[in-house]
Design an enzyme around this catalytic site. Structure first.
Site, PDB file in Angstrom:
ATOM      1  N   SER A  48       0.811  -1.216   0.000  1.00  0.00           N
ATOM      2  CA  SER A  48       0.000   0.000   0.000  1.00  0.00           C
ATOM      3  C   SER A  48       0.843   1.264   0.000  1.00  0.00           C
ATOM      4  O   SER A  48       0.399   2.317  -0.465  1.00  0.00           O
ATOM      5  CB  SER A  48      -0.915   0.018   1.233  1.00  0.00           C
ATOM      6  OG  SER A  48      -1.782  -1.099   1.235  1.00  0.00           O
ATOM      7  N   HIS A  90      -4.163  -1.627  -4.520  1.00  0.00           N
ATOM      8  CA  HIS A  90      -3.431  -2.807  -4.988  1.00  0.00           C
ATOM      9  C   HIS A  90      -3.866  -3.088  -6.425  1.00  0.00           C
ATOM     10  O   HIS A  90      -4.924  -3.651  -6.676  1.00  0.00           O
ATOM     11  CB  HIS A  90      -3.707  -4.003  -4.082  1.00  0.00           C
ATOM     12  CG  HIS A  90      -3.100  -3.863  -2.721  1.00  0.00           C
ATOM     13  ND1 HIS A  90      -1.859  -4.380  -2.409  1.00  0.00           N
ATOM     14  CD2 HIS A  90      -3.550  -3.243  -1.609  1.00  0.00           C
ATOM     15  CE1 HIS A  90      -1.578  -4.092  -1.148  1.00  0.00           C
ATOM     16  NE2 HIS A  90      -2.589  -3.400  -0.646  1.00  0.00           N
ATOM     17  N   HIS A 116      -4.639 -10.635   0.274  1.00  0.00           N
ATOM     18  CA  HIS A 116      -4.469 -10.807   1.717  1.00  0.00           C
ATOM     19  C   HIS A 116      -5.297 -11.987   2.212  1.00  0.00           C
ATOM     20  O   HIS A 116      -6.324 -12.330   1.608  1.00  0.00           O
ATOM     21  CB  HIS A 116      -4.917  -9.546   2.462  1.00  0.00           C
ATOM     22  CG  HIS A 116      -4.181  -8.301   2.056  1.00  0.00           C
ATOM     23  ND1 HIS A 116      -4.440  -7.651   0.867  1.00  0.00           N
ATOM     24  CD2 HIS A 116      -3.193  -7.596   2.674  1.00  0.00           C
ATOM     25  CE1 HIS A 116      -3.647  -6.585   0.775  1.00  0.00           C
ATOM     26  NE2 HIS A 116      -2.885  -6.532   1.855  1.00  0.00           N
ATOM     27  N   TYR A 134      -7.237 -12.021   4.684  1.00  0.00           N
ATOM     28  CA  TYR A 134      -8.585 -11.605   5.096  1.00  0.00           C
ATOM     29  C   TYR A 134      -9.559 -11.535   3.926  1.00  0.00           C
ATOM     30  O   TYR A 134     -10.770 -11.416   4.134  1.00  0.00           O
ATOM     31  CB  TYR A 134      -8.552 -10.274   5.853  1.00  0.00           C
ATOM     32  CG  TYR A 134      -8.013  -9.085   5.086  1.00  0.00           C
ATOM     33  CD1 TYR A 134      -8.749  -8.493   4.059  1.00  0.00           C
ATOM     34  CD2 TYR A 134      -6.788  -8.524   5.410  1.00  0.00           C
ATOM     35  CE1 TYR A 134      -8.263  -7.400   3.364  1.00  0.00           C
ATOM     36  CE2 TYR A 134      -6.290  -7.427   4.722  1.00  0.00           C
ATOM     37  CZ  TYR A 134      -7.031  -6.863   3.703  1.00  0.00           C
ATOM     38  OH  TYR A 134      -6.550  -5.775   3.017  1.00  0.00           O
ATOM     39  N   GLU A 135      -9.054 -11.602   2.695  1.00  0.00           N
ATOM     40  CA  GLU A 135      -9.948 -11.636   1.539  1.00  0.00           C
ATOM     41  C   GLU A 135     -10.532 -13.032   1.315  1.00  0.00           C
ATOM     42  O   GLU A 135     -11.371 -13.206   0.429  1.00  0.00           O
ATOM     43  CB  GLU A 135      -9.197 -11.171   0.292  1.00  0.00           C
ATOM     44  CG  GLU A 135      -8.757  -9.711   0.340  1.00  0.00           C
ATOM     45  CD  GLU A 135      -7.939  -9.302  -0.874  1.00  0.00           C
ATOM     46  OE1 GLU A 135      -8.517  -9.245  -1.985  1.00  0.00           O
ATOM     47  OE2 GLU A 135      -6.729  -9.056  -0.721  1.00  0.00           O
ATOM     48  N   ALA A 161       2.691  -1.185   4.213  1.00  0.00           N
ATOM     49  CA  ALA A 161       2.328  -0.109   5.133  1.00  0.00           C
ATOM     50  C   ALA A 161       2.016  -0.762   6.472  1.00  0.00           C
ATOM     51  O   ALA A 161       1.364  -1.804   6.522  1.00  0.00           O
ATOM     52  CB  ALA A 161       1.110   0.650   4.619  1.00  0.00           C
ATOM     53  N   MET A 170      -1.048  -6.502   8.179  1.00  0.00           N
ATOM     54  CA  MET A 170      -1.933  -7.579   7.732  1.00  0.00           C
ATOM     55  C   MET A 170      -1.388  -8.332   6.515  1.00  0.00           C
ATOM     56  O   MET A 170      -2.162  -8.934   5.773  1.00  0.00           O
ATOM     57  CB  MET A 170      -3.313  -6.999   7.394  1.00  0.00           C
ATOM     58  CG  MET A 170      -3.953  -6.197   8.503  1.00  0.00           C
ATOM     59  SD  MET A 170      -5.508  -5.419   7.958  1.00  0.00           S
ATOM     60  CE  MET A 170      -5.766  -4.234   9.280  1.00  0.00           C
ATOM     61  N   SER A 171      -0.080  -8.303   6.298  1.00  0.00           N
ATOM     62  CA  SER A 171       0.466  -8.929   5.088  1.00  0.00           C
ATOM     63  C   SER A 171       1.886  -9.410   5.338  1.00  0.00           C
ATOM     64  O   SER A 171       2.313  -9.566   6.480  1.00  0.00           O
ATOM     65  CB  SER A 171       0.452  -7.920   3.925  1.00  0.00           C
ATOM     66  OG  SER A 171       1.371  -6.858   4.168  1.00  0.00           O
ATOM     67  N   ASN A 180       0.890   5.005  10.313  1.00  0.00           N
ATOM     68  CA  ASN A 180       0.081   5.449  11.447  1.00  0.00           C
ATOM     69  C   ASN A 180       0.638   4.839  12.719  1.00  0.00           C
ATOM     70  O   ASN A 180       1.327   3.815  12.680  1.00  0.00           O
ATOM     71  CB  ASN A 180      -1.384   5.019  11.273  1.00  0.00           C
ATOM     72  CG  ASN A 180      -1.521   3.511  11.107  1.00  0.00           C
ATOM     73  OD1 ASN A 180      -1.354   2.990   9.998  1.00  0.00           O
ATOM     74  ND2 ASN A 180      -1.798   2.811  12.186  1.00  0.00           N
ATOM     75  N   HIS A 209      -8.355   3.480   6.458  1.00  0.00           N
ATOM     76  CA  HIS A 209      -7.491   3.122   5.333  1.00  0.00           C
ATOM     77  C   HIS A 209      -7.086   4.370   4.556  1.00  0.00           C
ATOM     78  O   HIS A 209      -5.965   4.454   4.029  1.00  0.00           O
ATOM     79  CB  HIS A 209      -8.220   2.143   4.409  1.00  0.00           C
ATOM     80  CG  HIS A 209      -7.357   1.612   3.302  1.00  0.00           C
ATOM     81  ND1 HIS A 209      -6.279   0.777   3.529  1.00  0.00           N
ATOM     82  CD2 HIS A 209      -7.391   1.811   1.955  1.00  0.00           C
ATOM     83  CE1 HIS A 209      -5.697   0.478   2.382  1.00  0.00           C
ATOM     84  NE2 HIS A 209      -6.341   1.092   1.413  1.00  0.00           N
TER      85      HIS A 209
END
Length: 274
Positions: A32, A63, A85, A87-88, A115, A213-214, A237, A249
Site C-alpha cells: 500500500s 493494490h 491478503h 482476510y480476503e 504499510a 496484515m500482510s 500510522n 485506510h
C-alpha cells in the site's frame, strides 16, 4: 487440478513468454505504501495479473494487480504491483501463489514492502523501517498441508529469515541517500479489522515494533524455497492505543503519499545492488 509445483512452472513460463526473458533476478512486492512506484520506471513490460495462469487479483483499493518486468543495474526485476491478503478469504496456496511463481521464474531474492502501524519505541508516522524479524500472530501458516520437497524442506529454519547481508546493505544505501532507516520487528495480524489497543499492547510486549496484515506468508514461502529476503515497512500510522484518533485506510494511504519519494529513492538505489 494439477499440483502446485506444476502450476507454478506454468505461471513462470507465462511470465517468461510475456516478458521475453527466461529468468529474472529479484521480485519486489509493492504494498500500500508503494503502489505508484511503477509510474517512475523508464522502461518496463506490464502484464495484468489475469493474463498469468493462477495469479489471484487483488480487491483492496491501492493494490493494482499488474506485474512489471524491468531492470535496475544488472538485475532484471519483477514488480508485483498489488497483493492479495488472507482476510480476503484466499487459501494459503492462492495467497502466496504470485510470489512463488516469480521465485520459480528464477528470482533469487524477495523484497517485500508494506504499510504498517507503529507500536515500538521511537516509531513515528512517515518513517521507513527495515524488517529485522517477524511474529506470526495470524494463526495460520502458508506451509500447512502436504509438503512438496521440490519447493523446500518440510521444516524450514527461520533463523536469520531477513538476510543479514541484505539488511546491512539496505542500511548502507539509506545512509548514502540521507534517508533515516531504523530496524524493527513486524507482527502479522489476520485483519481486516485494525488491531485493538489490547492486541497492539500484546504485540508490543512480545517485541513487535510494527503491526500489519500482510508480508509474513510471502516471506515464509520464500524462506521455504531457500531465497534471500529483505523487508521494508512504511509506518503510516501509530497503532491503536498509541494513536490519538480513529484509524482509517484513507489515513494510511495519505501518510504513505507523504513519504513515497524517499521510499522510491531508497528502493531504486537498493535494487541494482542486490
Amino acid at each position: 487440478m494439477t499440483d502446485l509445483y506444476d502450476r507454478l512452472q506454468t505461471a513462470a513460463q507465462a511470465i517468461a513468454e510475456a516478458t521475453g526473458h527466461a529468468r529474472h533476478d529479484v521480485v519486489v512486492v509493492l504494498g500500500s505504501a508503494s503502489g505508484d512506484f511503477p509510474e517512475h520506471l523508464q522502461e518496463s513490460t506490464a502484464i495484468p495479473y489475469p493474463q498469468i495462469p493462477g495469479f489471484p487479483v487483488p480487491a483492496v483499493k491501492g493494490h493494482a494487480g499488474t506485474l512489471y518486468s524491468t531492470t535496475f543495474g544488472d538485475n532484471r526485476v519483477l514488480l508485483l504491483s498489488g497483493r492479495v491478503h488472507a482476510y480476503e478469504g484466499y487459501n494459503p496456496d492462492v495467497l502466496t501463489f504470485a510470489v512463488k511463481a516469480c521465485l520459480a521464474a528464477g528470482c533469487h531474492t524477495l523484497v517485500v514492502t508494506n504499510a504498517a502501524g507503529g507500536c515500538g519505541d521511537g516509531m513515528t508516522a512517515g518513517s521507513i523501517v527495515l524488517i529485522a524479524d517477524h511474529i506470526n500472530l495470524a494463526g495460520i501458516n502458508p506451509l500447512m498441508g502436504p509438503n512438496d520437497d521440490r519447493l523446500g524442506t518440510r521444516f524450514p529454519d527461520m533463523s536469520d529469515t531477513y538476510t543479514p547481508g541484505l539488511r546491512r546493505l539496505a542500511l548502507e544505501v539509506a545512509a548514502e541517500q540521507d534517508i533515516a532507516l531504523s530496524e524493527g520487528v513486524y507482527a502479522w495480524f489476520l485483519g481486516p479489522t485494525f488491531e485493538t489497543p489490547a492486541e497492539v499492547e500484546m504485540a508490543r510486549r512480545l517485541g513487535a515494533d510494527l503491526v500489519g496484515m500482510s508480508t509474513v506468508p510471502e516471506v515464509i514461502c520464500a524462506r521455504h524455497m531457500g531465497r534471500n529476503i529483505i523487508g521494508l515497512s512504511v509506518v503510516t500510522n501509530l497503532a491503536a492505543g498509541i494513536a490519538t484518533h480513529r484509524l482509517t485506510h484513507e489515513d494510511v494511504t495519505a501518510t504513505a503519499n507523504l513519504v513515497k519519494e524517499d521510499f522510491r529513492r531508497l528502493l531504486s538505489a537498493l535494487l541494482p545492488r542486490i
